[in-house]
Design an enzyme around this catalytic site. Sequence first.
Site, short mmCIF file in Angstrom:
data_model
loop_
_atom_site.label_atom_id
_atom_site.label_comp_id
_atom_site.label_asym_id
_atom_site.label_seq_id
_atom_site.Cartn_x
_atom_site.Cartn_y
_atom_site.Cartn_z
N SER A 38 -10.19 25.40 7.70
CA SER A 38 -9.34 24.51 8.32
C SER A 38 -9.91 24.16 9.82
CB SER A 38 -7.92 24.81 8.45
OG SER A 38 -7.75 25.95 8.80
N THR B 280 13.25 -18.76 10.42
CA THR B 280 14.00 -17.95 9.19
C THR B 280 13.00 -18.53 8.05
OG1 THR B 280 15.58 -19.54 8.47
CG2 THR B 280 16.07 -17.64 10.06
N HIS B 281 12.64 -17.62 7.11
CA HIS B 281 11.62 -17.98 5.87
C HIS B 281 10.40 -18.64 6.41
CE1 HIS B 281 15.33 -17.62 3.47
NE2 HIS B 281 15.88 -18.04 4.56
N SER C 144 -17.24 -13.82 15.70
CA SER C 144 -17.88 -13.75 14.32
C SER C 144 -19.52 -13.49 14.60
CB SER C 144 -17.44 -14.90 13.46
OG SER C 144 -18.35 -15.12 12.46
N LYS D 237 -15.53 -18.63 16.46
CA LYS D 237 -14.49 -17.88 16.50
C LYS D 237 -14.09 -17.00 17.56
CE LYS D 237 -12.66 -17.22 12.70
NZ LYS D 237 -13.12 -16.75 11.59
N ASN E 41 -11.31 -13.95 17.27
CA ASN E 41 -10.30 -13.40 16.21
C ASN E 41 -9.60 -12.27 16.97
OD1 ASN E 41 -11.74 -14.86 14.13
ND2 ASN E 41 -12.93 -13.10 14.01
N GLU F 14 -4.87 -7.35 14.38
CA GLU F 14 -5.13 -7.02 12.82
C GLU F 14 -5.20 -5.51 12.72
OE1 GLU F 14 -8.08 -9.64 11.15
OE2 GLU F 14 -7.83 -10.78 13.11
N TYR G 124 5.24 30.78 2.96
CA TYR G 124 3.91 30.14 3.22
C TYR G 124 3.06 29.89 1.94
CZ TYR G 124 -0.46 28.90 5.02
OH TYR G 124 -1.77 28.25 5.15
N GLN H 190 -1.87 24.28 4.75
CA GLN H 190 -2.70 23.86 5.73
C GLN H 190 -3.16 22.33 5.47
OE1 GLN H 190 -6.11 26.67 6.07
NE2 GLN H 190 -7.30 25.11 4.88
N LYS I 75 -1.84 19.17 8.63
CA LYS I 75 -2.55 19.10 9.72
C LYS I 75 -3.23 17.83 10.27
CE LYS I 75 -2.91 23.92 10.51
NZ LYS I 75 -2.23 23.91 9.35
N1 ARG Z 1 -5.22 27.96 8.35
C1 ARG Z 1 -3.80 28.24 7.86
C2 ARG Z 1 -2.96 27.11 7.88
O1 ARG Z 1 -3.15 26.13 8.47
C3 ARG Z 1 -3.17 29.25 8.76
C4 ARG Z 1 -2.40 30.24 8.22
C5 ARG Z 1 -3.02 31.25 7.18
N2 ARG Z 1 -1.98 32.06 6.45
C6 ARG Z 1 -2.33 32.57 5.27
N3 ARG Z 1 -1.49 33.18 4.89
N4 ARG Z 1 -3.64 32.31 4.64
O2 ARG Z 1 -2.24 27.13 7.27
#
Ligand code: ARG
Length: 461
Positions: A23, A155-156, A277, A283, A285, A290, A317, A322, A325
């Site tokens: 990660s 409205t509408h 454009s 143009k 824009n 948007e 867990y 992971q 994030k």
């Molecule tokens: N990189 C992991 C995550 O974002 C950290 C936690 C890892 N824990 C484990 N038991 N492998 O979830």
Amino acid sequence: MGKLWGGRFEGKSEAWIDSFGASIPFDQTLAKQDILGSLAHVKMLAKTGILTTDEAKQITFGLNTLQQKLNAGELEFSIENEDIHLNIEKHLHEEIGPVAGKLHTGRSRNDQVATDMHLYLKEVVQEVIVKIHLLRQVLVDKAEENIETIMPGYTHLQHAQPISFAHHMMAYYGMLTRDQERFSESLKRIDISPLGCAALAGTTFPIDRAYSAKLLGFASIYDNSLDGVSDRDFILEFLSNSSILMMHLSRFCEEIILWCSHEFQFIELTDTFSTGSSIMPQKKNPDMAELIRGKSGRVYGNLFSLLTVLKGLPLAYNKDLQEDKEGMFDTSHTILTSLEIMAGMVESMTLNTDIMEKATEKDFSNATELADYLANKGLPFRQAHEIVGKLVLECTKQGIYLQDVPLEKYQTITPLIEADIYQTLASKTAVERRTSYGGTGFEQVQAAIMRSKLKLANEEN
Ligand code: ARG
């Protein structure tokens, strides 16, 4: 040195598989929070006597060095070290040697990563609150300059009744006020420390969770260690609040886009917030509007992907977590920049007030005025509605509007209609007379603006 968790393994790891599991390409965003979390943890380990003062000193020194390197952009991360936690720990080993291995006493990456994300979101949400506040200020300023600017209310998407442009701006102010409240209220559920929940079950070491939480500025700690490491509700809530916010911004952008069109010509955006454009030289824009409208899609997507990730997860867990994030980072960045762009765009747009007002003169948006006029003179409203409806039909056939109907004609319909009808039919009168609380009457709008200015000022104190 091999993998930090390599003891139990005999076989060799393969780079392409490591890369799938890593990660670090995205969770390096949490480097600052990770170091802060470790600094608090080691201080707690020293206070409770789990580590000696000297060990804690060495580790703290190492972490501070890493913090400085990070700030200077000198900290490098590698895929072999999987994630931000192992990368930082590896660097710590390089800085201070084997004593670095004592930092992970009484904690796990599971509570560590959760702590990092709580710290991260707490900061982001506070920034979001400031940015929404600024946009609300821009809306109130725009409203204050335009209390008597008349526009068609729809409205509408059909002309309904004339309204004040300020009233329209203040409607968005209302939505954004609720958005800001939602983010503020969510802080309570973000501001909780999972540190010390360890892998899932707590720890045998005599740690002091309240102390490390206090050092990190958390208001409270999780009551249950399983919940602490597996809770991602606070991220879901952030994504959900962000989705509602983006939906509001997107609706506003949709109107801005319409208002810029040749058909409306109600407003003009500055060049800064427009693009041209490559083929059509004329143009201009409204790309930024948007894009904000378009970006609402990814924010909703991030909410749905996390809901889906979580729905079947057994406690506690699982590596699936992971996946929490990237959507959180992407949403943070998207809403913060969208709010900034929105504030700049609205602040700098210019209004074609004449065109807006004229749009209420060549239409039937004063039909309710005529019906109310008759109802005021004692006619049941339903009957008045019927009479005006028939008259509108006749006018459309003749290609005229209610204000063009001669008085003689009006009096053949009903002698209740007198010469003051023309004044009543004027759009300005129509707006002015809507004096009910929260309506578009100038005085009501003025009062709403005053209330909002007070509220905004109070929030700043
Ligand atoms: N990189 C992991 C995550 O974002 C950290 C936690 C890892 N824990 C484990 N038991 N492998 O979830």
